[in-house]
Design a protein around this motif. Structure first.
Motif, PDB file in Angstrom:
ATOM      1  N   MET A 106       0.845  -1.206   0.000  1.00  0.00           N
ATOM      2  CA  MET A 106       0.000   0.000   0.000  1.00  0.00           C
ATOM      3  C   MET A 106       0.870   1.241   0.000  1.00  0.00           C
ATOM      4  SD  MET A 106      -3.325  -1.293   1.073  1.00  0.00           S
ATOM      5  CE  MET A 106      -3.613   0.216   0.372  1.00  0.00           C
ATOM      6  N   PHE A 107       1.938   1.172   0.815  1.00  0.00           N
ATOM      7  CA  PHE A 107       2.818   2.335   0.879  1.00  0.00           C
ATOM      8  C   PHE A 107       3.460   2.593  -0.483  1.00  0.00           C
ATOM      9  CE2 PHE A 107       6.983   4.281   1.683  1.00  0.00           C
ATOM     10  CZ  PHE A 107       6.543   5.459   2.262  1.00  0.00           C
ATOM     11  N   ALA A 139       2.185   1.888  -3.283  1.00  0.00           N
ATOM     12  CA  ALA A 139       1.150   2.475  -4.143  1.00  0.00           C
ATOM     13  C   ALA A 139       1.095   3.984  -3.941  1.00  0.00           C
ATOM     14  CB  ALA A 139      -0.208   1.855  -3.828  1.00  0.00           C
ATOM     15  N   THR A 140       1.224   4.426  -2.692  1.00  0.00           N
ATOM     16  CA  THR A 140       1.182   5.879  -2.474  1.00  0.00           C
ATOM     17  C   THR A 140       2.408   6.547  -3.092  1.00  0.00           C
ATOM     18  OG1 THR A 140       2.345   5.887  -0.360  1.00  0.00           O
ATOM     19  CG2 THR A 140      -0.019   5.524  -0.287  1.00  0.00           C
TER      20      THR A 140
END
Lengths: 558, 345, 316
Positions: free
Chosen positions: C46-47, C49-50
């Motif tokens: 997720m990180f 992705a950011t």
């Protein structure tokens, strides 16, 4: 508290824990370095409510200035700084982190039957990032404030000589706080659900928080780069947004709204989650259309990324782009409408008690309906051309953000207050304050719809005489609103010291946080919950009110 | 109150143009179109709002909690009902989109014979430049004729808002935006800046003056010719206001970005390159070749501004009048509009 | 910028142990090491992705300006040194390989190999920064910087001609014009602007301090004169004169490579931390999450560069 709770112990097998998350460890350090999601949630709650107070005081200053068409209590430059700070504080320090950070942090692991969020240290780090961001905002205020409006439109924000950089840096850091909270929640929901809890057995609050987290993770980085570019523009003159070097100021608006429109749903989705909990519990009735509400949360999250252009219908965008954005804007109205119908249908044939959280939930339905329906006017291209940048917009987003997000947050605070603090507040004062806030809110913001459609632009310091009546009405309403919140603060603080000890389940909720004592033990549950195949967070059968403890007990597990 | 909410106080839905509870007086076909869509959405919204609120109230009263009474059982979902309340709103918002889109497209298709006026926004005033080259602070337009506005800005984003015509368009630095309208009624109406632009954003007002048929040309001829018809001092004061002089040069003795013009004429001036006296030649040269003589303590930042000899002459006359050493007629520093900007009666 | 936060899995905290788990690194709120590892991995993805979205903002800026000013990119990219950029690409790919190998070594418990691979990765990262520094230094000396500092020297223009790219003899002269237009460190009203608003107020910038009213003038209505030049069978959009707004390219170049360099620095910090822990022998087949997650981050840094290199250096 231990003594008083011991006195009521033993009624129906419900006991008040002397060892809970509040008393487990002592001292300031045990709070500042805590990894307990509940304590972090409480720290968030205190912090965001302090921001709300500051933003609220600024709002009253704005309304007082607008009491007369000319200067009333401050000059134009001061006014510009105050409305900018009001917007920036309310949005970035209060509403965006508000519900996920405070109530979300507190209840999410408990609703899942987990001991904590997946990454407790990251959770604490994200709280401190919020604090650092808030400090930057305060530094900016000390440096004389910022006068760009909370939207920081270029080239105004690149040419003004106020303290833009500290505020923007602060928001950048708060953005990371938001991202980390989002990552934490998504991973927690994916990996830490109690054994037996499937996706469609999650309380709808978690669907709301899940959808919120997706937006936080996917949209906030774009705000991050936008703000970095803005800082680079001011410090280095990189010429991306600055027309002086052939840059495109409208590009900034695209970037900004690509985040900030989804951010509106960061604010409202957790609010919808709270309402989806409160209405069935106080109607003592299974939620209607669970899956429709769950899916509509996700639908809103997805479509919200595709509607940012509706903020720019008059900036000279191509007609084709405008048409697409308009159509998608109408599309995002549908899932919200579906939710409202489901909530109303939940009340059908219920057993409805008008306790304070339910009063706020009904207030939410009323105000959010107006906020949502007035959005239709703004989605319609030709009408938007007339209404955009007027007070109609101001009224619309206050109905959605304040009437929606804040009313729901108030519902949530009152709903979980016994769980968080272990104390009950004065129910009658709660209802009176809710009514006061409801009336004050409508008196403040409804006249602004009319002022706006009659042609009063927003962010006006002086205004033509013909708008005086609307503004006077609005200002009086805002004082009423302020009074309502003062009353809330008074009885809630009073309850901390004098409130009746709360039972484990004062309202008759069926989600897991009500199965553990109030306040909960450090690791949430005395025994890790294991759910049966037929676990349903909205099944209230078997929950019976026990007047001896003033709360509900499970009589026969189904 | 109900009538007012429904927007029918003055029968706006019947096509009359008076002000209603919601909307100011409308002046064009487009405006009545917008009002019609506004009312359509208003009725639909009111219906759904009342539906929700009435049901909510009825349920709260009918199913209020009574001691010893459980909730009645009812289904937890109902597919046909849910499809209905998803489908009907989709159709309704579809029509709202269509009407709004159609009317918006009309704004995008500018008639070929439109009369073009260039609009420039700057902190904190509007400038309207007519095809004759004449620049005015107010927007004068002919009635019953399409008028195209081509907007830009010299500093930050502004937005031209004409509430009575229900139109608004951003003036963006570095690009041109366009909008058009056809006003169907003569008179004077408000014109505002709707995009926040700083300290005096709310004072960035002007008038929309719609001239009756045939009178616009007379007004324009007379206004364009103000140098010939007005006394030089008044004409100079007008130029001082219209052409941006006053953004930098005050007339009250306080230095701004440039030196003040008060008591300038006939007095010694300390230049970076020496000293001189402010006479007609000095002023003329300073206007036409700004960088040739820089007053000590100021930056060489004044742009060259296209001015005719007659205009320079008028400005000199005005600057003279601001000094007791000049022999001009004092004009009292009034900032009100000279008569020439009034619509020709 | 946040290497500490790039490590979601929680190392042990003493007070949290109720049951003596086998794995000393299992946090109290996880049931199994597997659950903890999967959570860490999901969090890291997720990180990442950011991070991708953070860069995607700049890629959007690139796309918008490349579309609206193709001639600027066509003209300006040849000021970049393809050789150094190419070497840097190889360096970064090699270090990514070393990182992957390090993860493998950690999984197999090969402590020595793990330390060597991590050291090689670090070496690659530092080499990348060194070469980047040389490139930046050249650009600085040539005055080929972002808009606010754009002021090319005569040598820079000569250098361009020496590389054999100068299709038009007048290019150098033209560039001087462009640079002088922007060289005053402030806004300069362009001719079309003056024509639009003859009465525009004076543009005022005093050493970067913005003065109250605007100095901004409208940009020219479109790209300046362009003609099609046929070369090697391909149609090339080749402007006759140097485009006026050449600095746009260098602004974007410095923003993109600068943000990337910050990520390289953050990655080096994270790798150093993992290396320090590996020297204490903390990783093995039972627990290698930090190595794995830092590895993912380093690959992301690598991938971003692999997009940047052709977009900035290899425009044709």
């Amino acid at each position: 508290m231990a003594e008083s709770s011991a006195a009521v112990r033993g009624g129906a097998g419900v006991e008040y824990p002397t060892d809970n998350y509040l008393t487990h460890t002592q001292g300031l350090r045990s709070w500042l370095f805590t990894l307990d999601h509940k304590r972090i949630g409480v720290m968030y709650l205190v912090s965001v409510l302090a921001s709300f107070f500051l933003g609220g005081v600024l709002a009253l200053l704005i309304r007082t200035e607008l009491l007369t068409p000319r200067q009333t209590i401050m000059g134009a430059d001061t006014y510009n700084i105050i409305f900018t700070l009001h917007g920036a504080i309310m949005i970035f320090l209060f509403i965006i982190p508000g519900t996920p950070g405070s109530l979300g942090n507190f209840v999410l692991p408990m609703m899942l039957g987990a001991k904590d969020v997946a990454f407790p240290r990251l959770n604490l780090a994200s709280y401190y990032m919020w604090v650092i961001g808030a400090i930057f905002a305060l530094v900016a205020i000390v440096m004389g404030g910022v006068d760009t409006g909370w939207t920081f439109y270029t080239p105004y924000s690149t040419t003004t000589n106020t303290a833009v950089i500290p505020v923007v840096l602060g928001i950048f850091i708060i953005g990371f706080s938001s991202i980390f909270t989002g990552i934490n929640f998504i991973v927690t929901i994916h990996k830490l659900r109690a054994p037996g809890m499937g996706w469609f057995q999650m309380p709808l609050m978690l669907w709301g928080l899940y959808a919120t987290s997706i937006i936080q993770v996917l949209a906030t980085p774009v705000l991050g780069i936008t703000l970095l570019l803005l800082i680079a523009e001011r410090v280095l003159q990189v010429g991306i947004f600055s027309p002086a070097y052939g840059g495109d100021p409208v590009l900034f608006q695209h970037f900004f709204w690509f985040y900030s429109h989804p951010a509106v749903y960061i604010m409202i989705l957790p609010a919808m989650g709270i309402i989806s909990e409160v209405i069935p519990v106080f109607s003592h009735k299974h939620i209607f259309g669970y899956k429709a509400i769950a899916y509509s949360s996700i639908a809103i999250a997805v479509i919200s990324f595709l509607v940012w252009g509706h903020h720019m219908f008059v900036s000279g965008m191509s007609n084709m782009a405008s048409a697409i954005f308009s159509a998608l804007t109408f599309a995002v109205a549908i899932p919200s409408a579906v939710k409202v119908f489901n909530w109303v249908a939940t009340m059908y044939k219920g057993s409805i008690s008008l306790a304070t959280p339910m009063c706020y939930a009904l207030g939410f339905l009323f105000l959010f309906a107006i906020g949502g329906l007035t959005g239709l006017f703004l989605g319609s291209l030709a009408v938007d051309v007339h209404l955009t940048d007027t007070y109609f917009i101001v009224a619309h987003f206050h109905y959605v953000m304040f009437g929606g997000a804040v009313m729901a947050l108030m519902a949530g605070i009152h709903y979980w207050w016994p769980k968080i603090t272990g104390r009950m507040y004065n129910e009658r004062l709660g209802q009176i304050a809710c009514l006061l806030i409801f009336i004050g809110f409508n008196a403040t913001f409804f006249p602004q719809f009319v002022a706006g459609s009659q042609g009063m632009p927003r962010r006006y310091f002086n205004y033509p005489e013909r708008f005086t009546d609307y503004n006077v009405f609005s200002t009086i309403g805002s004082y009423l609103l302020g009074l309502g919140f003062l009353l809330v603060a008074a009885y809630l603080i009073h309850s901390l010291f004098r409130g009746r000890p709360a039972p484990a389940n004062p309202w008759g909720g069926a989600t897991l946080e009500w199965s553990t004592p109030s306040p909960p033990p450090p690791e949430n549950f005395e025994e890790e919950p294991v759910l049966g195949d037929h676990y349903d967070p909205y099944d209230y059968r078997g929950l019976v009110y026990d007047p001896r403890i003033g709360g509900y007990v499970q009589q026969h597990p189904h | 109150m109900a009538n007012m909410l429904l927007g029918t106080a003055n029968g706006s839905i019947l096509g009359q143009s008076g002000p209603t509870f919601w909307m100011p007086r409308e002046l064009s076909d487009h405006a009545s179109d917008v009002d019609w869509i506004f009312n359509y959405i208003l009725y639909v919204s009111l219906f759904f709002f009342l539906l929700i609120i009435v049901l909510m109230t009825v349920f709260v009263i009918r199913y209020r909690r009574r001691p010893g009474q459980e909730a009645l059982s009812s289904p937890t979902h109902n597919l046909p009902l849910e499809v209905l309340w998803t489908g009907v709103p989709i159709i309704l918002v579809g029509t709202m989109f269509f009407f709004g889109f159609r009317s918006y497209m009309d704004l995008g298709v500018i008639p070929l014979n439109a009369y073009e006026i260039k609009v420039t926004g700057q902190k904190w005033k509007w400038q309207f430049e007519y095809p004759t080259g004449y620049i005015d602070e107010d927007l004068h337009v002919p009635m019953d004729r399409p008028v195209q506005l081509t907007l830009t800005s010299t500093d930050v984003i502004h937005s031209l808002f004409l509430p009575n015509l229900r139109i608004k368009r951003d003036a963006v630095p570095g690009r041109y935006t366009k909008i058009w309208f056809r006003a169907s009624e003569a008179g004077e109406f408000p014109l505002m800046c709707a995009e926040y632009c700083g300290t005096r954003h709310s004072d960035m007002l002007a008038r929309l003056v719609i001239h009756p048929r045939g009178e616009f040309e007379q007004w324009l001829t007379k206004a364009s010719n103000f140098l010939a018809t007005m006394p030089p001092v008044e004409a100079g004061q007008r130029l001082y206001q219209l052409r941006g002089c006053k953004q930098c040069h005050s007339i009250d003795g306080v230095a701004g970005i440039g030196p003040s013009l008060k008591n300038l004429f006939g007095h010694p001036v300390q230049l970076q390159s020496g000293q001189t006296t402010a006479d007609e030649n000095y002023i003329r040269e300073s206007i036409l070749e700004p960088s040739s003589q820089i007053v000590a303590g100021f930056e060489p930042v004044m742009p060259r501004i296209r001015l005719s000899d007659a205009e320079v002459g008028a400005l000199i006359a005005y600057i003279k009048s601001l000094s007791e050493a000049g022999q001009g007629v004092p004009v009292g520093g009034s900032t009100t509009q000279p008569a020439a900007t009034q619509p020709a009666a | 910028m946040s290497d500490a936060e790039a490590q979601p899995p929680q190392p042990p905290t003493p007070h949290m142990h109720e049951d003596p788990h086998e794995n000393a690194y299992l946090a109290h709120h996880f049931d199994t090491p597997q659950q903890q590892f999967e959570s860490g991995k999901l969090g890291m993805w997720m990180f990442l992705a950011t991070e991708v979205l953070l860069f995607s903002g700049l890629f959007c800026v690139y796309a918008v300006y490349r579309a609206s000013h193709p001639e600027v990119f066509e003209w300006a990219h040849r000021f970049l040194n393809v050789t150094l950029g190419g070497i840097n690409t190889m360096v970064l790919i090699t270090s990514s390989l070393a990182m992957a190998w390090a993860v493998r070594a950690a999984q197999l418990g090969q402590q020595r190999l793990l330390a060597i691979c991590l050291s090689l990765t670090l070496l690659g990262g530092f080499s990348f920064l060194g070469i980047k520094y040389i490139e930046y230094k050249n650009k600085w000396e040539e005055g080929l910087l972002w808009a606010g500092k754009y002021k090319p020297t005569a040598e820079a223009l000569e250098h361009l001609n020496a590389t054999g790219h100068g299709e038009a003899a007048e290019l150098g002269v033209a560039t001087t014009d462009a640079s002088s237009a922007a060289g005053h460190g402030g806004a300069v009203a362009s001719a079309p602007a003056a024509a639009v608003t003859a009465s525009a107020p004076a543009p005022v910038v005093i050493d970067g301090v913005k003065v109250e009213h605007s100095q901004i003038a409208p940009a020219p209505p479109g790209p300046q004169g362009m003609r099609l030049v046929e070369r090697a069978g391909l149609l090339h959009l080749m402007p006759e004169r140097a485009p006026r707004e050449l600095w746009i390219f260098f602004s974007i170049y410095f923003l993109m490579t600068g943000l990337h360099a910050l990520h390289v620095i953050a990655g080096l910090g994270a790798i150093s931390w993992v290396l320090a822990r590996s020297l204490k022998g903390q990783f093995g087949p039972a627990y290698y999450t930090p190595v794995d997650l830092v590895g993912l981050y380093w690959h992301l840094v690598d991938v971003v560069w692999i997009f940047l290199f052709p977009l900035l250096y290899l425009i044709h």
